[in-house]
Write a protein that holds these residues in place. Structure first.
Motif, PDB file in Angstrom:
ATOM      1  N   PHE A 153       8.066   6.983  10.453  1.00 43.79           N
ATOM      2  CA  PHE A 153       6.779   5.885  10.595  1.00 43.79           C
ATOM      3  C   PHE A 153       7.171   5.787  12.268  1.00 43.79           C
ATOM      4  N   ARG A 190       6.198  -3.526   5.403  1.00 47.13           N
ATOM      5  CA  ARG A 190       5.416  -3.317   3.455  1.00 47.13           C
ATOM      6  C   ARG A 190       4.362  -1.962   3.295  1.00 47.13           C
ATOM      7  N   LYS A 191       4.520  -0.841   4.935  1.00 49.99           N
ATOM      8  CA  LYS A 191       3.965   0.422   4.743  1.00 49.99           C
ATOM      9  C   LYS A 191       4.951   1.337   4.219  1.00 49.99           C
ATOM     10  N   THR A 237       5.282   0.766   0.501  1.00 52.59           N
ATOM     11  CA  THR A 237       4.051   1.534  -0.692  1.00 52.59           C
ATOM     12  C   THR A 237       4.385   2.636  -0.682  1.00 52.59           C
ATOM     13  N   LEU A 238       4.470   3.795  -0.428  1.00 51.71           N
ATOM     14  CA  LEU A 238       4.702   5.027   0.203  1.00 51.71           C
ATOM     15  C   LEU A 238       5.890   5.420  -0.571  1.00 51.71           C
TER      16      LEU A 238
END
Length: 368
Positions: A223, A264-265, A268-269
Motif C-alpha cells: 500500500f 480501512r483499505k 478490507t483487503l
C-alpha cells in the motif's frame, strides 16, 4: 459447497463405508458360523464413531455467536479432533497390551479361506477410506477429519499385519502376531500423540504459519504510504474465524482522513483474502529537518545497535508532554524485561535529559 458441508459429506462417506463393511463381515460371519468375524463386524460399527463425532463437532462449531461467546464456536472442531485422537491413542495402548501378552503367551491362530477373504476386503476398504478422509481433512484443514482418516489407515495397517502374520504362520509355522502387533501399536501411539498435539496447540494459541505472516506483511507493505509493518498478532477462533492486529509506519504529514482511508483499505483487503478481522494501528515517522526527526534517527540507531535488540519501532516524542517513548523487540534469550528497560533507559536518558523516557518491550507473537 462450503467447508462445513464438505466435512460433513466426507464424514457421512466414512459412516457408510464402515456400516457396509460391518454388514459384509456380519453376513460372512453368520454364513461361516464365525463368532470372531461377527464380533469384528461390531467393531467396524464402533469405527464409525469418529465420523459421527466429526459431524457433531462441525455442526456445533457452526452455531452463531452469542453474548457469552462473541467469537463464535469454531474451536469446538478442535475438541472433536482431541476426542478422536484420544480414541486412536487408547486403541494403540490397548493393542500394545494385548500384543505384549501374545509375545509372552503366544497362541496359535486359526485361519480359513473365509477369514483371509474378509481380511483382504477389510484392508482394501480401510486403505481407500483412510486415504480419502485424510486427504480431504488436509485440504479442508480439519484436524478431526485428519484424525478420523488416520484412524481408518491404522485399522488397515493392523489388519495387514494380521494378514502378514497369517502368511508366515501358514508357510513357516511361526507366529508373529505379538511382535508385529507391538511394533504397530507403538507407531499408532506415536501418531495418536501427534494427532493430539495439533488441536491442543490451537486451543493453547499456536502462532500462525510463517507463510501467512509473510503474505500479510507483503500485502500491507504494497500500500502506498506504508513504510513498515510491526506487532502482527493473529488469534485463531476456529478454522473460519481469525482476529488480529498490526501497526504500520506512516509519515507524520498524513492527515487523519488519509490515515483512516489507508487503514480501512488494509483491513478490507486482509478480510477478503484471508478472512482476518484486522485492527490496524499507526506509528508516525517524524519527517522534515527538525529536532524530532534528528532525535528519532539517533534513538533508533542507538537502540538497534544493542545486540539483544531485534527490532525498534513506534518512536514518539512530545515536547508538550516532555515524554519520549519507543518500542523494542528483544531477542528470545532476554527474560528480564525490567532489567532491559532500566538498561535502555539509562542509555537514552542523556539524549533527552529534560524528558521522561518510556521504553516499551514488545514480544514477537508471529515470527521466529
Amino acid at each position: 459447497m462450503d467447508r462445513s458441508s464438505q466435512i460433513i459429506k466426507t464424514s457421512i462417506v466414512g459412516i457408510v463405508a464402515n456400516v457396509l463393511l460391518a454388514v459384509f463381515k456380519a453376513v460372512v460371519g453368520i454364513l461361516a458360523s464365525s463368532v470372531a468375524i461377527v464380533m469384528d463386524a461390531v467393531n467396524n460399527l464402533s469405527d464409525a464413531l469418529s465420523s459421527v463425532i466429526t459431524i457433531v463437532g462441525t455442526r456445533l462449531s457452526q452455531r452463531p455467536a452469542d453474548r457469552q461467546h462473541p467469537f463464535g464456536f469454531g474451536r469446538i472442531e478442535y475438541f472433536s479432533a482431541i476426542i478422536i485422537a484420544v480414541i486412536v491413542l487408547s486403541a494403540g495402548i490397548t493393542s500394545l497390551i494385548e500384543s505384549v501378552k501374545k509375545i509372552f503367551h503366544p497362541t496359535e491362530p486359526v485361519y480359513t479361506t473365509v477369514t483371509l477373504v474378509v481380511i483382504v476386503v477389510a484392508i482394501v476398504v480401510k486403505l481407500v477410506l483412510g486415504r480419502y478422509v485424510k486427504r480431504k481433512g488436509e485440504l479442508l484443514k480439519s484436524d478431526a477429519l485428519i484424525a478420523s482418516g488416520s484412524d481408518a489407515l491404522f485399522d488397515a495397517i493392523i489388519t495387514l499385519a494380521t494378514l502378514v502374520s497369517a502368511g508366515v504362520m501358514l508357510l513357516f509355522g511361526i507366529s508373529l502376531d505379538g511382535i508385529l502387533g507391538a511394533l504397530i501399536s507403538l507407531v499408532i501411539i506415536k501418531a495418536g500423540v501427534e494427532m493430539l498435539a495439533s488441536p491442543v496447540n490451537e486451543l493453547l494459541g499456536a502462532k500462525v504459519s510463517e507463510e501467512l505472516v509473510r503474505q500479510i506483511k507483503q500485502e500491507v507493505l504494497a500500500f502506498e504510504g506504508v513504510h513498515g509493518v510491526f506487532d502482527l498478532i493473529v488469534h485463531n477462533y476456529g478454522p473460519d474465524v481469525m482476529i488480529g492486529s498490526l501497526h504500520i509506519n506512516v509519515y507524520d504529514t498524513m492527515t487523519a482522513y488519509d490515515i483512516h482511508g489507508l487503514t480501512r483499505k488494509i483491513s478490507t483487503l486482509l478480510f477478503e483474502r484471508h478472512g482476518i478481522i484486522m485492527t490496524v494501528g499507526v506509528y508516525a515517522i517524524a519527517t522534515g529537518d527538525n529536532r524530532r526527526a534528528a532525535l528519532q534517527a539517533t534513538v533508533m540507531q542507538t537502540l538497534a545497535a544493542r545486540k539483544e535488540i531485534v527490532q525498534v519501532h513506534g518512536f514518539y516524542c512530545s515536547e508538550k508532554d516532555q515524554m519520549l517513548s519507543v518500542d523494542v523487540v528483544p531477542d528470545i534469550t532476554v527474560h528480564d524485561d525490567a532489567a532491559l528497560i532500566h538498561s535502555l533507559t539509562q542509555e537514552i536518558q542523556p539524549l533527552v535529559p529534560d524528558m521522561r523516557v518510556v521504553i516499551v518491550v514488545d514480544h514477537n507473537y508471529s515470527e521466529d
